[in-house]
Design a protein around this motif. Structure first.
Motif, PDB file in Angstrom:
ATOM      1  N   SER A 289      38.549  44.084  38.900  1.00  0.00           N
ATOM      2  CA  SER A 289      39.716  43.352  39.409  1.00  0.00           C
ATOM      3  C   SER A 289      39.644  41.870  39.093  1.00  0.00           C
ATOM      4  O   SER A 289      40.685  41.215  38.933  1.00  0.00           O
ATOM      5  N   ARG A 290      38.438  41.303  38.983  1.00  0.00           N
ATOM      6  CA  ARG A 290      38.268  39.872  38.703  1.00  0.00           C
ATOM      7  C   ARG A 290      37.454  39.717  37.423  1.00  0.00           C
ATOM      8  O   ARG A 290      36.287  40.101  37.370  1.00  0.00           O
TER       9      ARG A 290
ATOM     10  N   CYS B 258      44.529  42.605  36.165  1.00  0.00           N
ATOM     11  CA  CYS B 258      43.335  41.886  36.599  1.00  0.00           C
ATOM     12  C   CYS B 258      43.638  40.419  36.885  1.00  0.00           C
ATOM     13  O   CYS B 258      44.575  39.834  36.328  1.00  0.00           O
ATOM     14  N   ASP B 259      42.833  39.826  37.737  1.00  0.00           N
ATOM     15  CA  ASP B 259      42.821  38.380  37.955  1.00  0.00           C
ATOM     16  C   ASP B 259      41.858  37.794  36.922  1.00  0.00           C
ATOM     17  O   ASP B 259      40.707  38.226  36.832  1.00  0.00           O
TER      18      ASP B 259
ATOM     19  N   ARG C 112      48.140  35.324  38.261  1.00  0.00           N
ATOM     20  CA  ARG C 112      46.775  35.860  38.296  1.00  0.00           C
ATOM     21  C   ARG C 112      45.899  35.256  37.207  1.00  0.00           C
ATOM     22  O   ARG C 112      44.792  35.747  36.951  1.00  0.00           O
TER      23      ARG C 112
END
Length: 284
Positions: free
Chosen positions: A8-9, A31-32, A72
């Protein structure tokens, strides 16, 4: 490693053409993403590359809201902004000392469970891993240029890479809409080794007057159904990049990878391909 979902990051070290493309791939898949660059000017340029790439994707039918996607995404000049990342991909130029300094510098800011990947196209993953404190969390993710249009990621597994990480990386590749080719660490992996054999021989044919660059490329495109010929592909990759890979492969695999003089001469003249407007073809 217990999860194989897309991280996700995500962080990317280096926001040039490749780094921006890698950031774009993760960004449009939810995704960030943060890109860390060496200074403010480079970070600003990286932001512009990613924003332009997102705009192109939206114009071609990507489902999403521009503001929501770019919310993001951010750029930075501080490695500490990698501290909360699940995955960081290093995308700096293909120079051993620079790669080592970059990877060790990033690793110092990562959590114990974060994954560190290199986008190297030829340098030894095992050799780079020897410089790291957590080699089990290190893997090669070799993206191809241009990243948004490429269907391939070469997943390079080192001898100390956690097997679960290798499986996860292949799943991440599929989640990005690309196909993984999984290889064990070896000089040039699969793609650069094979690609350079063809490209270097094509250069020797130009050098020897066998045929012109256009005809040589057409032989491979029309006769063997390659999407692009070896010399045009070299122009897109960058002649300086191709030279660096060839020199490395020659030092590890032998003289069959020795760069021809025509390649050395073009690089010395600054004829690096598409990015400078001239290589084996005129891009102006």
């Amino acid at each position: 490693m217990t999860s194989i979902s897309l991280p996700s990051r995500v962080g990317v070290l280096g926001g040039g053409r490749m780094g921006a493309g890698i950031a774009h791939a993760f960004l449009i898949n939810g995704c960030d993403v943060v890109i860390v660059e060496r200074d403010h000017a480079a970070a600003t340029a990286a932001r512009e590359r990613v924003e332009s790439s997102v705009d192109k994707s939206l114009s071609r039918g990507l489902d999403g809201d521009r503001d929501g996607i770019l919310a993001r995404f951010r750029v930075s000049t501080n490695h500490s902004d990698f501290a909360d990342r699940d995955l960081v991909v290093e995308a700096v130029p293909e120079d051993w000392d620079l790669k080592v300094a970059s990877l060790t510098g990033v690793e110092a800011h990562l959590s114990a469970t974060a994954v560190l990947a290199s986008n190297t196209s030829s340098l030894s993953i095992d050799g780079l891993a020897e410089e790291l404190k957590r080699p089990e969390n290190f893997i090669g993710l070799h993206f191809f240029n241009p990243v948004p249009a490429s269907d391939l990621i070469e997943v390079v597994v080192g001898k100390n890479t956690d097997p679960e990480l290798a499986d996860a990386a292949a799943e991440w590749t599929r989640a990005l809409g690309k196909t993984p080719v999984v290889v064990t660490d070896a000089p040039g992996f699969a793609s650069s080794r094979l690609g350079n054999v063809l490209a270097l021989e094509a250069m020797r044919m130009v050098e020897e007057g066998v045929a012109g660059a256009e005809d040589i490329d057409n032989a491979m495109v029309l006769g063997y159904k390659h999407a692009a010929g070896p010399l045009r592909t070299t122009d897109i990759v960058g002649l300086d990049v191709r030279l660096g890979i060839a020199e490395y492969l020659a030092s590890t695999l032998g003289p069959r990878f020795e760069p021809p003089q025509i390649l050395r001469d073009k690089v010395a003249r600054g004829e690096l391909g598409r990015k400078t407007g001239k290589g084996f073809f005129d891009w102006s």
